[in-house]
Design an enzyme around this catalytic site. Structure first.
Site, PDB file in Angstrom:
ATOM      1  N   ARG A 261      73.615  75.465  -1.175  1.00  0.00           N
ATOM      2  CA  ARG A 261      72.301  75.348  -0.534  1.00  0.00           C
ATOM      3  C   ARG A 261      72.387  75.720   0.936  1.00  0.00           C
ATOM      4  O   ARG A 261      71.502  76.403   1.472  1.00  0.00           O
ATOM      5  CB  ARG A 261      71.761  73.927  -0.688  1.00  0.00           C
ATOM      6  CG  ARG A 261      70.435  73.711   0.016  1.00  0.00           C
ATOM      7  CD  ARG A 261      69.908  72.307  -0.157  1.00  0.00           C
ATOM      8  NE  ARG A 261      68.637  72.167   0.554  1.00  0.00           N
ATOM      9  CZ  ARG A 261      67.845  71.099   0.454  1.00  0.00           C
ATOM     10  NH1 ARG A 261      68.193  70.095  -0.334  1.00  0.00           N
ATOM     11  NH2 ARG A 261      66.722  71.041   1.137  1.00  0.00           N
TER      12      ARG A 261
ATOM     13  N   ASN B 213      65.358  73.308  -9.679  1.00  0.00           N
ATOM     14  CA  ASN B 213      64.725  74.426  -8.990  1.00  0.00           C
ATOM     15  C   ASN B 213      65.531  75.707  -9.160  1.00  0.00           C
ATOM     16  O   ASN B 213      66.760  75.652  -9.315  1.00  0.00           O
ATOM     17  CB  ASN B 213      64.602  74.105  -7.501  1.00  0.00           C
ATOM     18  CG  ASN B 213      63.451  73.170  -7.216  1.00  0.00           C
ATOM     19  OD1 ASN B 213      62.370  73.319  -7.779  1.00  0.00           O
ATOM     20  ND2 ASN B 213      63.676  72.210  -6.332  1.00  0.00           N
TER      21      ASN B 213
ATOM     22  N   CYS C  59      57.548  69.110 -11.291  1.00  0.00           N
ATOM     23  CA  CYS C  59      57.726  69.126  -9.841  1.00  0.00           C
ATOM     24  C   CYS C  59      56.975  67.934  -9.272  1.00  0.00           C
ATOM     25  O   CYS C  59      56.003  67.455  -9.865  1.00  0.00           O
ATOM     26  CB  CYS C  59      57.178  70.427  -9.262  1.00  0.00           C
ATOM     27  SG  CYS C  59      57.326  70.584  -7.463  1.00  0.00           S
TER      28      CYS C  59
ATOM     29  N   HIS D 105      55.768  75.669  -6.526  1.00  0.00           N
ATOM     30  CA  HIS D 105      55.954  75.844  -5.089  1.00  0.00           C
ATOM     31  C   HIS D 105      55.057  76.942  -4.523  1.00  0.00           C
ATOM     32  O   HIS D 105      55.342  77.500  -3.467  1.00  0.00           O
ATOM     33  CB  HIS D 105      57.429  76.108  -4.739  1.00  0.00           C
ATOM     34  CG  HIS D 105      58.290  74.904  -4.947  1.00  0.00           C
ATOM     35  ND1 HIS D 105      59.625  74.885  -4.635  1.00  0.00           N
ATOM     36  CD2 HIS D 105      58.017  73.677  -5.432  1.00  0.00           C
ATOM     37  CE1 HIS D 105      60.142  73.703  -4.932  1.00  0.00           C
ATOM     38  NE2 HIS D 105      59.166  72.951  -5.418  1.00  0.00           N
TER      39      HIS D 105
ATOM     40  N   TYR E 193      54.827  74.440   0.742  1.00  0.00           N
ATOM     41  CA  TYR E 193      55.628  75.660   0.625  1.00  0.00           C
ATOM     42  C   TYR E 193      54.851  76.901   1.064  1.00  0.00           C
ATOM     43  O   TYR E 193      55.454  77.938   1.345  1.00  0.00           O
ATOM     44  CB  TYR E 193      56.115  75.835  -0.818  1.00  0.00           C
ATOM     45  CG  TYR E 193      57.191  74.866  -1.194  1.00  0.00           C
ATOM     46  CD1 TYR E 193      58.526  75.129  -0.908  1.00  0.00           C
ATOM     47  CD2 TYR E 193      56.881  73.655  -1.820  1.00  0.00           C
ATOM     48  CE1 TYR E 193      59.528  74.221  -1.237  1.00  0.00           C
ATOM     49  CE2 TYR E 193      57.868  72.745  -2.155  1.00  0.00           C
ATOM     50  CZ  TYR E 193      59.183  73.038  -1.861  1.00  0.00           C
ATOM     51  OH  TYR E 193      60.165  72.140  -2.182  1.00  0.00           O
TER      52      TYR E 193
END
Length: 421
Positions: free
Chosen positions: A90, A144, A164, A194, A244
């Protein structure tokens, strides 16, 4: 009822356990299995999970295992919450795109594509093993990028629904601002995972009064602050975009910000170290307050609600999920995965009818859907050219020089996770 959580060693898991314990009348679990390859984390999380159940007088059995096949055997539902490559991957997803002047984020843009390429093959392998062991089990995907991963599962014929926590977060916030019960708030939530907008906030159900204009008039500043968007943007749009959307509506501003502070991944990694130390305390028997800063607010309530409905229990009849479009948005292919209100039951999820979508939103939805098509193709088949095309199609990239540079960086940083590289 047996549930299995794959990725059970996540620091998120105590949030989920707390929901299972509090909402046991909705989802009466008799056995819960936490599966994770990281035995050390699994021991810490599993110990806390058992203490949470004991504190709340839940008599369900909690077991932990590193053996996936044993863990999913006989499960009624399997919840996926994976992070292939961990926080180290990440950290990379959030940093190397900045070198090309693009947003570094773990679920969208170039970083989101990297996560999809690492994740889809792993999830499909897990799903095949679930199907061999128990073909009737539901797979609930919280991993995700949810839209792409859920589409991969559905295209492979699995019984899967994506989940989500963005929608339930809005529902709870709006309920608090309007001083009504969360169950009374029905969202006209439309788009992709998102990439969604709240076009109406109805009280009492899908046909209830739309109070979104009043909500924005009376509480627009608070909503805008949460989204980190100017109030005037919400007033001009007349809708509430997910947070987002800031990556799209304020891309250059976000890139400048990200270049001047530590990554979110670094913050989360530090938080996880502290949480795991807490989880090791034998006196701790509830989720710590710090966990709220980790993200995933209301994740447990959403997961319980969805699992209960899929398994024929007492879940809500309407829930926001990720599932096949099947004509709901006529400008998308039927096999696109959208995020919207759906009727959920033992049959799965059936999207509710959606009013026509304004071109301002439909254009971006269609663009990102095209990117997701190409991203899934790259995840399934590999190859530099497929990665390049997916990046070129993404509206946060969109220029061949950026796409070229990002492709090279993506492959270099993820080679160990890409069999074809």
């Amino acid at each position: 009822m047996k549930l299995t959580v794959v990725g059970g060693g996540s620091t998120y898991t105590p949030e989920l356990i707390d929901g299972f314990a509090r909402l046991r009348d909705t989802l009466p679990i008799t056995e819960l299995v936490l599966v994770d390859p990281a035995a050390d984390r699994l021991d810490l999380v599993g110990g806390l999970a058992r203490r949470i159940f004991a504190r709340q007088d839940h008599d369900g059995k909690i077991t932990t295992t590193t053996d996936l096949d044993a863990g999913v055997e006989g499960a009624d539902a399997v919840l996926l919450q994976l992070r292939v490559g961990g926080q180290a991957a990440r950290e990379q997803d959030e940093t190397w795109p900045l070198e090309c002047g693009c947003v570094g984020q773990e679920t969208t843009g170039a970083g989101g594509l990297a996560k999809a390429l690492r994740t889809v093959p792993v999830v499909l392998d897990i799903a095949e093993r679930v199907r061999r062991t128990n073909p009737d089990a539901w797979i609930i995907d919280f991993t995700n990028p949810v839209g792409i991963v859920t589409r991969a599962l559905l295209q492979a014929g699995h019984k899967a629904v994506g989940l989500c926590n963005v929608a339930i977060g809005f529902q709870r916030k709006f309920a608090r601002l309007l001083d009504v019960a969360p169950a009374d708030v029905h969202l006209d939530h439309v788009g992709l995972n998102h990439l969604t907008w709240e076009r109406a906030v109805r009280i009492g159900g899908p046909e209830g009064e739309n109070v979104l204009p009043r909500l924005l008039a009376e509480h627009g500043d608070a909503v805008a602050d949460d989204l980190r968007l100017p109030r005037r943007v919400l007033d001009r749009l007349g809708v509430v975009p997910s947070y987002y959307l800031r990556y799209f509506y304020a891309h250059d501003e976000v890139v400048r910000e990200l270049g001047t502070k530590p990554s979110r991944a670094a913050e989360v990694a530090a938080m996880e170290r502290e949480l795991l130390e807490m989880y090791g305390d034998p006196a701790l028997d509830e989720k710590p307050a710090l966990l709220a800063k980790r993200g995933g607010a209301f994740y447990s309530e959403a997961a319980v609600d969805l699992a209960a409905s899929l398994l024929g229990g007492g879940g809500s009849p309407y829930q926001v999920v990720n599932t096949y479009n099947n004509g709901t948005l006529p400008f998308l292919p039927d096999d696109a995965v959208i995020e919207t209100q759906a009727a959920v039951g033992s049959h799965g999820a059936t999207p509710l009818p959606v009013a026509p979508v304004d071109p301002l939103y439909a254009g971006l939805i269609a663009n990102v859907t095209a990117y997701e098509d190409l991203a899934l193709e790259a995840a399934l088949r590999g190859g530099r050219d497929r990665v390049f095309k997916a990046l070129l199609a993404h509206p946060l990239v969109g220029q061949y020089a950026y796409a070229d540079g990002l492709t090279d960086r993506l492959i270099a940083h993820n080679r160990e996770h890409l069999a074809w590289a």
